[in-house]
Design a protein around this motif. Sequence first.
Motif, short mmCIF file in Angstrom:
data_model
loop_
_atom_site.label_atom_id
_atom_site.label_comp_id
_atom_site.label_asym_id
_atom_site.label_seq_id
_atom_site.Cartn_x
_atom_site.Cartn_y
_atom_site.Cartn_z
N PHE A 172 56.12 60.14 80.47
CA PHE A 172 55.44 58.91 80.87
C PHE A 172 54.30 58.62 79.90
O PHE A 172 53.52 59.52 79.55
CB PHE A 172 54.82 59.06 82.26
CG PHE A 172 55.81 59.20 83.38
CD1 PHE A 172 56.18 60.46 83.84
CD2 PHE A 172 56.35 58.08 83.99
CE1 PHE A 172 57.08 60.60 84.88
CE2 PHE A 172 57.26 58.21 85.03
CZ PHE A 172 57.62 59.47 85.48
N CYS A 173 54.20 57.36 79.49
CA CYS A 173 52.97 56.93 78.84
C CYS A 173 52.03 56.43 79.93
O CYS A 173 52.48 56.00 81.01
CB CYS A 173 53.22 55.86 77.79
SG CYS A 173 53.75 54.25 78.44
N ALA A 174 50.74 56.50 79.67
CA ALA A 174 49.75 56.04 80.64
C ALA A 174 48.59 55.41 79.88
O ALA A 174 48.04 56.03 78.95
CB ALA A 174 49.25 57.20 81.49
N THR A 175 48.25 54.21 80.26
CA THR A 175 47.14 53.53 79.61
C THR A 175 45.87 53.71 80.44
O THR A 175 45.91 53.64 81.67
CB THR A 175 47.43 52.03 79.45
OG1 THR A 175 47.83 51.49 80.70
CG2 THR A 175 48.54 51.81 78.43
N ALA A 176 44.79 53.98 79.76
CA ALA A 176 43.51 54.21 80.41
C ALA A 176 42.62 52.99 80.22
O ALA A 176 42.33 52.59 79.10
CB ALA A 176 42.83 55.44 79.82
N ALA A 177 42.21 52.41 81.33
CA ALA A 177 41.33 51.24 81.29
C ALA A 177 40.69 51.08 82.65
O ALA A 177 41.32 51.36 83.68
CB ALA A 177 42.10 49.98 80.91
N ARG A 178 39.44 50.65 82.67
CA ARG A 178 38.72 50.36 83.94
C ARG A 178 38.76 51.56 84.89
O ARG A 178 38.89 51.40 86.10
CB ARG A 178 39.32 49.12 84.61
CG ARG A 178 39.14 47.85 83.80
CD ARG A 178 39.85 46.68 84.44
NE ARG A 178 41.28 46.78 84.34
CZ ARG A 178 42.09 46.96 85.39
NH1 ARG A 178 41.61 47.05 86.61
NH2 ARG A 178 43.39 47.06 85.22
N GLY A 179 38.64 52.74 84.33
CA GLY A 179 38.58 53.94 85.17
C GLY A 179 39.90 54.35 85.77
O GLY A 179 39.93 55.22 86.65
N ARG A 180 40.99 53.76 85.32
CA ARG A 180 42.29 54.05 85.90
C ARG A 180 43.27 54.49 84.81
O ARG A 180 43.18 54.07 83.67
CB ARG A 180 42.90 52.81 86.54
CG ARG A 180 42.20 52.27 87.73
CD ARG A 180 42.73 50.87 88.02
NE ARG A 180 42.24 50.35 89.29
CZ ARG A 180 41.05 49.81 89.45
NH1 ARG A 180 40.21 49.74 88.43
NH2 ARG A 180 40.68 49.35 90.63
N LEU A 181 44.24 55.30 85.22
CA LEU A 181 45.42 55.54 84.41
C LEU A 181 46.56 54.75 85.04
O LEU A 181 46.80 54.88 86.24
CB LEU A 181 45.81 57.01 84.41
CG LEU A 181 45.22 57.94 83.36
CD1 LEU A 181 45.89 59.31 83.45
CD2 LEU A 181 45.36 57.38 81.96
N THR A 182 47.25 53.95 84.23
CA THR A 182 48.41 53.20 84.72
C THR A 182 49.62 53.70 83.97
O THR A 182 49.67 53.63 82.74
CB THR A 182 48.23 51.69 84.50
OG1 THR A 182 47.02 51.27 85.14
CG2 THR A 182 49.41 50.93 85.09
N PHE A 183 50.60 54.19 84.70
CA PHE A 183 51.75 54.85 84.10
C PHE A 183 52.88 53.87 83.85
O PHE A 183 53.13 52.95 84.62
CB PHE A 183 52.26 55.97 85.02
CG PHE A 183 51.37 57.17 85.04
CD1 PHE A 183 50.28 57.23 85.89
CD2 PHE A 183 51.61 58.24 84.19
CE1 PHE A 183 49.44 58.33 85.91
CE2 PHE A 183 50.78 59.36 84.20
CZ PHE A 183 49.69 59.40 85.05
N GLY A 184 53.59 54.12 82.75
CA GLY A 184 54.81 53.40 82.48
C GLY A 184 55.94 53.93 83.33
O GLY A 184 55.80 54.90 84.06
#
Lengths: 114, 109
Positions: free
Chosen positions: B88-100
């Motif tokens: 999984f890729c995961a983008t970090a922004a606004r205190g969150r990790l959002t996973f692909g």
Amino acid sequence: DTEVTQTPKHLVMGMTNKKSLKCEQHMGHRAMYWYKQKAKKPPELMFVYSYEKLSINESVPSRFSPECPNSSLLNLHLHALQPEDSALYLCASSQAALSPYEQYFGPGTRLTVT
Amino acid sequence: SQQGEEDPQALSIQEGENATMNCSYKTSINNLQWYRQNSGRGLVHLILIRSNEREKHSGRLRVTLDTSKKSSSLLITASRAADTASYFCATAARGRLTFGEGTQLTVNP
């Protein structure tokens, strides 16, 4: 010690039950997270605790109630769940809530709601 | 909401071959991370690349990031059967990790 532990590993509960999931880390991390993961899907963020205070609630139904008794422990209290809540519940921790820190995940609790 | 899309959804290769997985995202990020998950277990962090970096290496892993195209790739060289997992890729922004959505990699012995 770079381990995040979760108990129990498996949990089966009825829709009227009350149960709790537990998570523990001893890495001195100040951010802890709960994720929900359905089969063949990515983890979805539920809650973020930063310095023992709830900082993010991703509009999670109130039948899920998080608690952070201290910097090492994170609980998820479950009440009146629905069968669609059956999933793998993952706990994670990181140095702090803001990026760029990587997260360390526990092995998860496999929850089945009957 | 999930902003990452990964392709391919599934990849099957022979041991010793290289595996490449791609990830696209939609919003600005602080960093992008890759994780591995063995069947039904917790995720393991593999590598983190910051938004001002273009390429990063760690052992047999090579990650690239193109912020202008909002995309990243993960290359695993000389794959092993033990590399079989979901990535999984995961983008970090606004205190969150959002996973692909993830790529299921199968490495056949």
